[in-house]
Design an enzyme around this catalytic site. Structure first.
Site, PDB file in Angstrom:
ATOM      1  N   SER A 114       0.811  -1.216   0.000  1.00  0.00           N
ATOM      2  CA  SER A 114       0.000   0.000   0.000  1.00  0.00           C
ATOM      3  C   SER A 114       0.846   1.268   0.000  1.00  0.00           C
ATOM      4  CB  SER A 114      -0.917   0.012   1.228  1.00  0.00           C
ATOM      5  OG  SER A 114      -0.147  -0.008   2.419  1.00  0.00           O
ATOM      6  N   HIS A 135      -2.677  -2.639  -5.670  1.00  0.00           N
ATOM      7  CA  HIS A 135      -3.054  -2.296  -4.298  1.00  0.00           C
ATOM      8  C   HIS A 135      -4.560  -2.453  -4.138  1.00  0.00           C
ATOM      9  CE1 HIS A 135      -3.691   1.125  -1.161  1.00  0.00           C
ATOM     10  NE2 HIS A 135      -3.720  -0.073  -0.585  1.00  0.00           N
ATOM     11  N   GLU A 147      -5.955  -0.092  -7.079  1.00  0.00           N
ATOM     12  CA  GLU A 147      -4.994   0.928  -7.495  1.00  0.00           C
ATOM     13  C   GLU A 147      -3.796   0.248  -8.150  1.00  0.00           C
ATOM     14  OE1 GLU A 147      -2.940   4.870  -5.491  1.00  0.00           O
ATOM     15  OE2 GLU A 147      -3.133   3.070  -4.259  1.00  0.00           O
ATOM     16  N   ASN A 186      -3.112   6.407  -0.505  1.00  0.00           N
ATOM     17  CA  ASN A 186      -2.581   6.481   0.855  1.00  0.00           C
ATOM     18  C   ASN A 186      -1.795   7.764   1.105  1.00  0.00           C
ATOM     19  OD1 ASN A 186      -3.705   4.287   2.044  1.00  0.00           O
ATOM     20  ND2 ASN A 186      -1.984   2.917   1.708  1.00  0.00           N
TER      21      ASN A 186
END
Length: 279
Positions: A114, A135, A147, A186
């Site tokens: 991540s 991800h 992602e 993130n």
């Protein structure tokens, strides 16, 4: 299509489940027999709930697509390998060194990290152009987003293959074109979560008040603190540390409360206690 998932934790079992639901042959590998048993039980429970809600009608077919193993035999036959081991760079690099030796030449090598560098992970292989970030978001069977993250040497062909896999899994995809810490989501989301943790630590508000504010004020379906309880406090901390180290910017400094919670073993839903208490 044969898919091998490395790691039978929360993310790995979720990825394996959605791949099986898509009709793909899946092997989940983990070094721990106990982890494999938990993964199998977790997937069975999840599939049963979906069947009870009539969201799937082929329960037996889905479960028959899954194999659980502590051996790496399936790696040589895999068309797609998705690594989902804990968020530690050296562990992921060691995993990819082994995959590089065992996987066939045209296999897609994906990491579910991540926040860690795709380029660093790919650098330990002889085929960095075949490595990409995929991800997934937790819980994987429920969250539609995937992602895709391009490493410095990820080829166009690898990216297109990863998109094809994502489509088979029924995911909606966004792409991080450059491999910076935290990628797209993130990098934006973790500082917000971190600030919520600081607010709790400083006594500005309770987790319940903060989460309710995000639900009623910003239209989120779940507040940030309950979300990281679900994802794992340790996982969130590792991701925040990667941002902090990657950018060397104090705005990404992890909240000390998170470190204390991890030291105490309060990791969220998976241990029964995080910002909330679970049965």
């Amino acid at each position: 299509m044969n898919v091998t998932v490395i790691g039978g934790g929360l993310m790995g079992s979720g990825i394996g489940q959605v791949a099986a639901q898509a009709g793909l042959n899946v092997t989940i590998i983990d070094v721990s027999e106990a982890s494999l048993e938990k993964a199998q039980n977790r997937i069975t429970d999840s599939v049963d709930r979906l069947a009870q809600k009539n969201k799937i009608t082929n329960r037996e077919d889905v479960l028959s697509k899954l194999t659980f193993s502590s051996q790496w035999d399936s790696v040589s036959q895999a068309d797609v390998i998705i690594e989902a081991v804990p968020e530690r760079l050296e562990l992921k690099k060691d995993t990819f060194k082994k995959l590089d030796q065992l996987a066939k030449d045209d296999c897609l090598l994906a990491t579910n990290t991540s926040s860690l560098s795709i380029t660093k992970i790919a650098s330990v292989t002889t085929r960095p152009e075949k490595v990409i970030g995929m991800h997934f978001f937790s819980p994987v069977p429920m969250m539609p987003l995937l992602e895709l993250v391009k490493g410095y040497k990820t080829s166009v062909e690898t990216y297109e293959f990863a998109r094809e896999v994502g489509e088979k899994l029924g995911k909606r995809m966004i792409t991080a074109e450059k491999d910076y810490p935290g990628f797209l989501m993130n990098r934006i989301w973790l500082p917000m979560v971190n600030e919520a943790c600081f607010a709790v630590m400083e006594g500005v508000g309770t987790p319940e008040e903060i989460d309710q504010g995000f639900i009623d004020g910003y239209g989120h379906t779940m507040g940030p603190l309950k979300t990281i309880d679900m994802a794992g406090i340790d996982t969130a901390l590792w991701a925040m540390e990667a941002l902090y180290e990657g950018f060397n910017d104090p705005k990404y400094r992890p909240c000390p409360l998170l470190k204390k919670m991890v030291e105490a073993g309060d990791l969220g839903r998976k241990t029964g206690r995080g910002f909330y208490t679970y049965r």
